[in-house]
Design a protein around this motif. Structure first.
Motif, short mmCIF file in Angstrom:
data_model
loop_
_atom_site.label_atom_id
_atom_site.label_comp_id
_atom_site.label_asym_id
_atom_site.label_seq_id
_atom_site.Cartn_x
_atom_site.Cartn_y
_atom_site.Cartn_z
N PHE A 91 0.51 -1.71 0.53
CA PHE A 91 0.12 0.25 -0.22
C PHE A 91 0.95 1.36 0.22
N PRO A 92 0.72 2.21 -0.72
CA PRO A 92 1.32 3.37 -1.16
C PRO A 92 1.37 3.99 0.40
N ALA A 93 2.83 4.05 1.21
CA ALA A 93 3.12 4.79 1.83
C ALA A 93 1.79 6.45 1.73
N ASP A 94 2.36 7.10 0.72
CA ASP A 94 1.48 8.22 0.75
C ASP A 94 0.08 8.59 0.78
N ASP A 95 -0.69 6.96 0.73
CA ASP A 95 -1.84 7.71 0.36
C ASP A 95 -2.95 6.87 1.21
N ALA A 96 -3.78 7.79 1.92
CA ALA A 96 -5.00 7.55 3.15
C ALA A 96 -5.73 6.87 3.17
#
Ligand code: SF4
Length: 673
Positions: A475-480
């Motif tokens: 899961f992309p770290a910068d995605d909420a």
């Protein structure tokens, strides 16, 4: 038509708050977990005991059936007993079918009343009849007259109400006008809701249950959209009814409930299991906690919706891929891959996957991580020495492994898959790998977050779809948002690139909402991610990679596919959770029937404690085993009762005879036996 604020992030749907005794539901309250007693309601002591047991494991609202006025009267003593035992804060809900008199008695004693609009004050005849507009209006007036006294009494006493629609138990009126559809379910609830509102009563929670997660998901989405159009903002009670027991029951419940919770819908949940009700609570708790952990995330902006029609199932059309002897693509069921931890585990994994026990749920691909060129050599040796073969191997390459190092391996093993992570700036590398893999007749699985797929658009347009599939393992770290949203965005990015490349749903630790390593948590995570996407028509390959045992990983993947209705690999059991109306021991009966019939791939058997909701409750089951009277079973073929009052001791044999008569029987093979 929008049913949620975002399909990519969990934005909780705003609702009015409904007070169930002193437990608030909806509004700013947490998701409430609830269950139901299974004792005879007139056995007050047993029902109080079960209610306490539920409260002690974290159940916040307890439902008790009130099949008649005598049982409804017992609710007073059950309420008193529960309060005297120190559980005065646990609200009780009376479950009502058919009898307004029972509801009028129950409302005096408990905090909430559940009515089923399919049968409240309605004697179902299961008759096909044309309703003119005048007939229909007359029916609605009759309903208004029958339902209004309960509404008024709820209002006077400050009680709340659940209007709980069940797929398959809709009224003749609704069935004849809308059919047994999600739209019929929604209209059925709205009829009751409008009557309640006409009295200024709004302490209402709604549910739209079905044993089929796809139907249930569609019905809740439609309900929310319809309520929004009428400026109604009532909380939702989520549940998949008659989900069965064990792993299958947990999977079905998680697919239906989890999918909606991730979309921000749902204020109280019940996981129905054909087990002691206390076992429902940890599953419900885990689902609620996972969803609530997503509430704090703020959407990163951008569109909140995608191009998938959330109200009608349609499988995404994809290009075709060869993965060994199996084909991925249109008209093909989703394929199942498993992952070995490394080259050292490959021989053991292949031996286990070749076991006859996995005949009906074979792994169709084995993913092996390769960290270096030396790892490739080790893998080559492991494959050469393996005791059996597997249809398709995919090498999950670390970025350190160069294309030059892999080429000799591909030359000796054409058709091998390559799984490799790509970032948004890796267009040149993607082209190089795609060309190499195509030359060798293999498949390139592009492991990329949605933002990278977007940034790679021009490369994808130039490459075309041949030999490409997409996945996302971290899961992309910068995605909420959440993992379901990440895959939905990938599908949108592919669409924008004009790509119909297949999608592989990987259940990895890197996509988990909460990193709890228990089997239950991993099972729930996989059911939500895989099941939500499959019910949206997305997903061509699935893998349950958080499970280290390859055989178990394959079995769970097949069970999730079956739960979502995407691939049938065994018999299916629709079993009610049982309640105070139950006429036989649901748990042992379900286990006994399953032991005799589980090998009947594609056969659906409903096991129901009573026929309170009518044969429609069994939805599309082929055969039904239904409590008719104490010690007596009614047997159904489809929705038709064909044998009444069969002594319970004979019922299993008669059921099997019926299955044989209808040419759905096969003798179990030794592996099953
Ligand atoms: S079908 Fe099962 S859960 Fe439903 S009312 Fe009958 S016994 Fe209770």
């Amino acid at each position: 038509m929008a049913y949620c604020a975002s399909r990519f992030h969990t934005v909780r749907r705003p609702t009015r708050e409904v007070a169930v005794g002193c437990v608030g539901v909806g509004g700013t309250n947490p998701i409430r977990v609830q269950s139901m007693t299974t004792s005879d309601t007139q056995d007050v002591e047993a029902t109080v005991r079960q209610s306490i047991a539920l409260a002690e494991v974290g159940c916040e609202i307890v439902r008790v059936t009130a099949p008649n006025v005598q049982a409804a009267r017992c609710l007073r003593d059950i309420r008193t007993g529960l309060t005297a035992a120190g559980f005065g804060g646990i609200p009780l809900v009376a479950d009502i079918h058919f009898l307004p008199q029972a509801a009028m008695e129950a409302v005096e004693h408990v905090e909430k009343v559940r009515v089923n609009p399919g049968n409240y004050a309605d004697k179902k005849r299961f008759a096909v009849r044309d309703y003119s507009d005048a007939d229909y209006a007359q029916e609605l007036q009759r309903l208004h007259d029958a339902f209004s006294p309960l509404v008024r009494r709820c209002k006077e006493l400050g009680r709340s109400m659940r209007i709980g629609t069940n797929h398959g138990s809709l009224s003749d009126r609704i069935m004849n006008r809308y059919g047994d559809t999600p739209l019929g379910m929604v209209e059925s609830a709205l009829e009751f809701l409008r009557i309640a509102e006409s009295h200024g009563y709004r302490q209402i929670i709604l549910s739209m249950k079905s044993s089929n997660p796809k139907v249930m998901i569609e019905a809740y989405r439609l309900l929310v959209e319809r309520m929004g159009a009428e400026d109604m903002h009532y909380p939702l009670h989520l549940g998949v009814t008659e989900a069965g027991d064990g792993e299958d029951g947990r999977i079905k419940g998680s697919i239906g409930i989890g999918s909606l919770l991730f979309d921000g819908l749902g204020d109280t949940i019940r996981v129905s299991l054909t087990e002691d009700s206390v076992y429902e609570i940890p599953v419900a708790r885990a689902l609620a906690d996972k969803a609530m952990s997503l509430w704090g995330a703020s959407p990163a902006g951008g569109p909140g919706s995608d191009s998938i029609d959330p109200f009608h199932f349609e499988r995404r059309a994809t290009a075709t891929l060869d993965v060994g002897p199996a084909i991925v693509g249109p008209e093909q069921p989703p394929r199942v891959f498993v992952r070995a931890a490394g080259a050292g585990q490959v021989a053991a994994a292949i031996r286990e996957l070749a076991s006859p026990r996995l005949k009906d749920n074979p792994a169709e691909g084995l993913v092996v991580p390769v960290a270096s060129a030396a790892g490739l050599e080790q893998l080559r040796g492991a494959l050469a020495g393996a005791p059996a073969t597997i249809g398709f191997i995919a090498l999950e390459l670390s970025p350190a492994v160069a294309a030059d190092a892999v080429e000799p391996f591909l030359a000796s093993a054409p058709g091998t898959g390559i799984v490799r992570r790509f970032g948004g700036a890796d267009g040149a590398a993607l082209s190089e790998w795609a060309k190499l893999v195509r030359r060798k007749g293999g498949v390139l699985f592009v492991d990329a977050p949605p933002s990278a797929v977007r940034d790679l658009r021009s490369t994808l347009v130039a490459l075309g779809d041949a030999g490409l599939a997409f996945t996302c393992s971290v899961f992309p770290a910068d995605d909420a948002g959440h993992s379901v949203g990440a895959y939905r965005r990938i599908v949108e990015e592919l669409r924008a690139a004009g790509s119909a490349a297949p999608v592989w749903i990987r259940n990895t630790a890197g996509l988990a909402v909460r990193g709890d390593n228990s089997f239950l948590s991993r099972l729930i995570e996989a059911s939500i991610l895989t099941g939500s996407l499959l019910c949206d028509g997305v997903g061509d390959i699935v893998s349950f990679e958080t499970e280290p045992d390859p055989a178990r990983a394959a079995r769970v993947a097949y069970n999730i596919l079956q739960g979502a209705g995407s691939r049938i690999s065994k018999a299916e059991f629709v079993a009610c959770p049982s309640c105070g109306r139950t006429l036989f021991d649901l748990q042992t009966t379900t286990q006994r029937i399953r032991a005799q019939t589980a090998h009947l791939k594609g056969v659906k058997i409903a096991i129901m404690g009573c026929i309170v909701n009518g044969p429609g409750e069994m939805a599309d089951a082929d055969f039904g085993y239904v409590g008719g009277a104490p010690g007596k079973i009614n047997l159904y073929v489809g929705k038709q009762c064909v044998q009444y009052n069969v002594p319970q001791a004979d019922a299993d044999a008669r059921l099997i005879a019926l299955i044989k008569e209808h040419k759905k029987w096969a003798e179990p093979e030794p592996a099953h036996a």
